[in-house]
Write a protein that holds these residues in place. Sequence first.
Motif, PDB file in Angstrom:
ATOM      1  N   GLN A   1     -16.372  70.024  37.762  1.00  0.00           N
ATOM      2  CA  GLN A   1     -15.990  70.758  38.981  1.00  0.00           C
ATOM      3  C   GLN A   1     -16.861  71.997  39.125  1.00  0.00           C
ATOM      4  OE1 GLN A   1     -13.278  69.899  41.075  1.00  0.00           O
ATOM      5  NE2 GLN A   1     -13.318  68.015  39.857  1.00  0.00           N
ATOM      6  N   PRO A   2     -17.597  72.124  40.210  1.00  0.00           N
ATOM      7  CA  PRO A   2     -18.496  73.271  40.347  1.00  0.00           C
ATOM      8  C   PRO A   2     -17.749  74.604  40.320  1.00  0.00           C
ATOM      9  CG  PRO A   2     -18.807  71.676  42.144  1.00  0.00           C
ATOM     10  CD  PRO A   2     -17.637  71.212  41.349  1.00  0.00           C
ATOM     11  N   GLY A   3     -18.315  75.570  39.647  1.00  0.00           N
ATOM     12  CA  GLY A   3     -17.795  76.942  39.697  1.00  0.00           C
ATOM     13  C   GLY A   3     -16.523  77.222  38.913  1.00  0.00           C
ATOM     14  N   LEU A   4     -16.069  76.237  38.137  1.00  0.00           N
ATOM     15  CA  LEU A   4     -14.759  76.423  37.494  1.00  0.00           C
ATOM     16  C   LEU A   4     -14.766  77.478  36.371  1.00  0.00           C
ATOM     17  CD1 LEU A   4     -12.404  74.881  38.589  1.00  0.00           C
ATOM     18  CD2 LEU A   4     -12.422  73.432  36.575  1.00  0.00           C
ATOM     19  N   ILE A   5     -15.903  77.647  35.713  1.00  0.00           N
ATOM     20  CA  ILE A   5     -15.959  78.630  34.615  1.00  0.00           C
ATOM     21  C   ILE A   5     -15.680  80.028  35.174  1.00  0.00           C
ATOM     22  CG2 ILE A   5     -17.432  79.718  32.847  1.00  0.00           C
ATOM     23  CD1 ILE A   5     -18.893  77.099  32.522  1.00  0.00           C
ATOM     24  N   ALA A   6     -16.363  80.359  36.255  1.00  0.00           N
ATOM     25  CA  ALA A   6     -16.163  81.678  36.854  1.00  0.00           C
ATOM     26  C   ALA A   6     -14.728  81.827  37.343  1.00  0.00           C
ATOM     27  CB  ALA A   6     -17.130  81.871  38.018  1.00  0.00           C
ATOM     28  N   ARG A   7     -14.190  80.760  37.902  1.00  0.00           N
ATOM     29  CA  ARG A   7     -12.818  80.852  38.448  1.00  0.00           C
ATOM     30  C   ARG A   7     -11.790  81.082  37.343  1.00  0.00           C
ATOM     31  NH1 ARG A   7     -12.607  75.600  41.877  1.00  0.00           N
ATOM     32  NH2 ARG A   7     -10.362  75.889  41.613  1.00  0.00           N
ATOM     33  N   VAL A   8     -11.931  80.364  36.248  1.00  0.00           N
ATOM     34  CA  VAL A   8     -10.933  80.545  35.178  1.00  0.00           C
ATOM     35  C   VAL A   8     -11.070  81.936  34.557  1.00  0.00           C
ATOM     36  CG1 VAL A   8     -12.185  79.584  33.182  1.00  0.00           C
ATOM     37  CG2 VAL A   8      -9.725  79.379  33.294  1.00  0.00           C
ATOM     38  N   LEU A   9     -12.298  82.408  34.445  1.00  0.00           N
ATOM     39  CA  LEU A   9     -12.473  83.729  33.832  1.00  0.00           C
ATOM     40  C   LEU A   9     -12.024  84.841  34.784  1.00  0.00           C
ATOM     41  CD1 LEU A   9     -15.818  83.240  31.877  1.00  0.00           C
ATOM     42  CD2 LEU A   9     -13.475  82.994  31.056  1.00  0.00           C
ATOM     43  N   ALA A  10     -11.960  84.511  36.075  1.00  0.00           N
ATOM     44  CA  ALA A  10     -11.477  85.491  37.050  1.00  0.00           C
ATOM     45  C   ALA A  10      -9.947  85.474  37.132  1.00  0.00           C
ATOM     46  CB  ALA A  10     -12.081  85.204  38.410  1.00  0.00           C
ATOM     47  N   GLY A  11      -9.322  84.602  36.344  1.00  0.00           N
ATOM     48  CA  GLY A  11      -7.861  84.640  36.270  1.00  0.00           C
ATOM     49  C   GLY A  11      -7.155  83.498  36.972  1.00  0.00           C
ATOM     50  N   GLU A  12      -7.907  82.587  37.569  1.00  0.00           N
ATOM     51  CA  GLU A  12      -7.261  81.468  38.253  1.00  0.00           C
ATOM     52  C   GLU A  12      -6.657  80.508  37.225  1.00  0.00           C
ATOM     53  OE1 GLU A  12      -8.719  78.180  41.306  1.00  0.00           O
ATOM     54  OE2 GLU A  12      -9.708  80.115  41.587  1.00  0.00           O
ATOM     55  N   GLU A  13      -5.483  79.983  37.544  1.00  0.00           N
ATOM     56  CA  GLU A  13      -4.817  79.134  36.569  1.00  0.00           C
ATOM     57  C   GLU A  13      -5.309  77.684  36.649  1.00  0.00           C
ATOM     58  OE1 GLU A  13      -0.380  78.489  36.158  1.00  0.00           O
ATOM     59  OE2 GLU A  13      -0.852  79.843  34.498  1.00  0.00           O
ATOM     60  N   VAL A  14      -6.485  77.452  36.098  1.00  0.00           N
ATOM     61  CA  VAL A  14      -7.002  76.087  36.028  1.00  0.00           C
ATOM     62  C   VAL A  14      -7.210  75.735  34.558  1.00  0.00           C
ATOM     63  CG1 VAL A  14      -8.121  75.910  38.287  1.00  0.00           C
ATOM     64  CG2 VAL A  14      -9.314  77.047  36.419  1.00  0.00           C
TER      65      VAL A  14
END
Length: 374
Positions: free
Chosen positions: A243-256
């Motif tokens: 999934q594109p961009g997921l590393i940044a999203r999880v580190l930004a606090g998104e619950e994935v």
Amino acid sequence: MRNELLKNFRRIVIKIGSGVLTGQGSGLDDTLMAGLAGQVARLRRDGKEVVIVSSGAIAAGRRKLGLEERPRTIPQKQATAAVGQSRLMHAYENAFDPHGFTVAQLLLTRDDLANRHRFLNARATIDTLLGYGVIPIINENDTVAVDEIKFGDNDNLSALVTNLADAQLLMILTDIDGFYDADPRSNPDARLIHTVKKITREVELAAGGTGSTVGTGGMATKVAAAKRAGEYGVPTIMLNGTQPGLIARVLAGEEVGTLFLPAGKSLTSRKHWIAHTLRTTGRIIVDAGASAALAGHGRSLLPSGIVRVEGSFDRGACVRVCGADEVEFCRGIVDYSSSEIQAILGHKSGEIEEILGYRYSDEIIHRDNLVVAA
Ligand code: GLU
């Protein structure tokens, strides 16, 4: 909690599975690798140090050789990995080049890390590479690794690398969204678990069996890796790397993805190495008094508490220690060989010299070299 664990790290190990790198096709997916490199480059620019553990050598070699089937025999796998490893590194070079990052290849076998000097050497090399601003990319040295010296799979290797590289976070990128309470492929009601507080027997059972067709690891090996990393105090985040961009999203606090919290009590680097990187060669069966002293009070193993010794091993070997029920409850590095232990078991430490004619120490396993199972 989740946010803190995912923000306050300095060094991260990112494990990338074959299923991610190939996008489930047969060769390396350059577009996907470019996307991953972009995300890793962003982490680097945020001041984080990144060590990659990458599979994909066999997948890349298979594509180059035009093999329809996954190689089966060991020589076939080793030959395919030999063809694919350089292609894998080439693909990483191409992916990181536009971001101005240099990559380095480290190929390891379990034997390399089971030797404490080589372990410390590899650690110094990784430190130096990170100091140069390079991104180390580690894989198992498939062309020489046979079963006895294998890590088993790259999930396990990545857990051992958290200790080797002294990282504070392990990220496992795979081709499914995270850890489910049942196999999502066969059970439509399976639920994604966002946080696993403790890796219990129940969690391990729920993980059993889920496997991808490209990599060698399944969910069970990922949960085992998370448990091992957790014993070093390192949390594991499992994410869908396709999934594109997921590393940044999880580190930004998104619950994935799924976050596995570390164990409450963590082992030192050396004890973690004894527990997980060394291979055991024999067994020592101890009596109830010794079991209680070792497990309950953190004492050393003395000859007087030993009932039986099994297997043939030298001084310095790593040996399993079992209670009267024959179940291993700790392991450690012995100060005496199996034949010496055979001669002194049941005796007081003060009698060692009289029996053997010499004495290395009072203990069979010193408590500093002994690890009690979690
Ligand atoms: N070392 C293997 C490879 O690069 C993969 C092992 C694994 O995925 O567990 O192809």
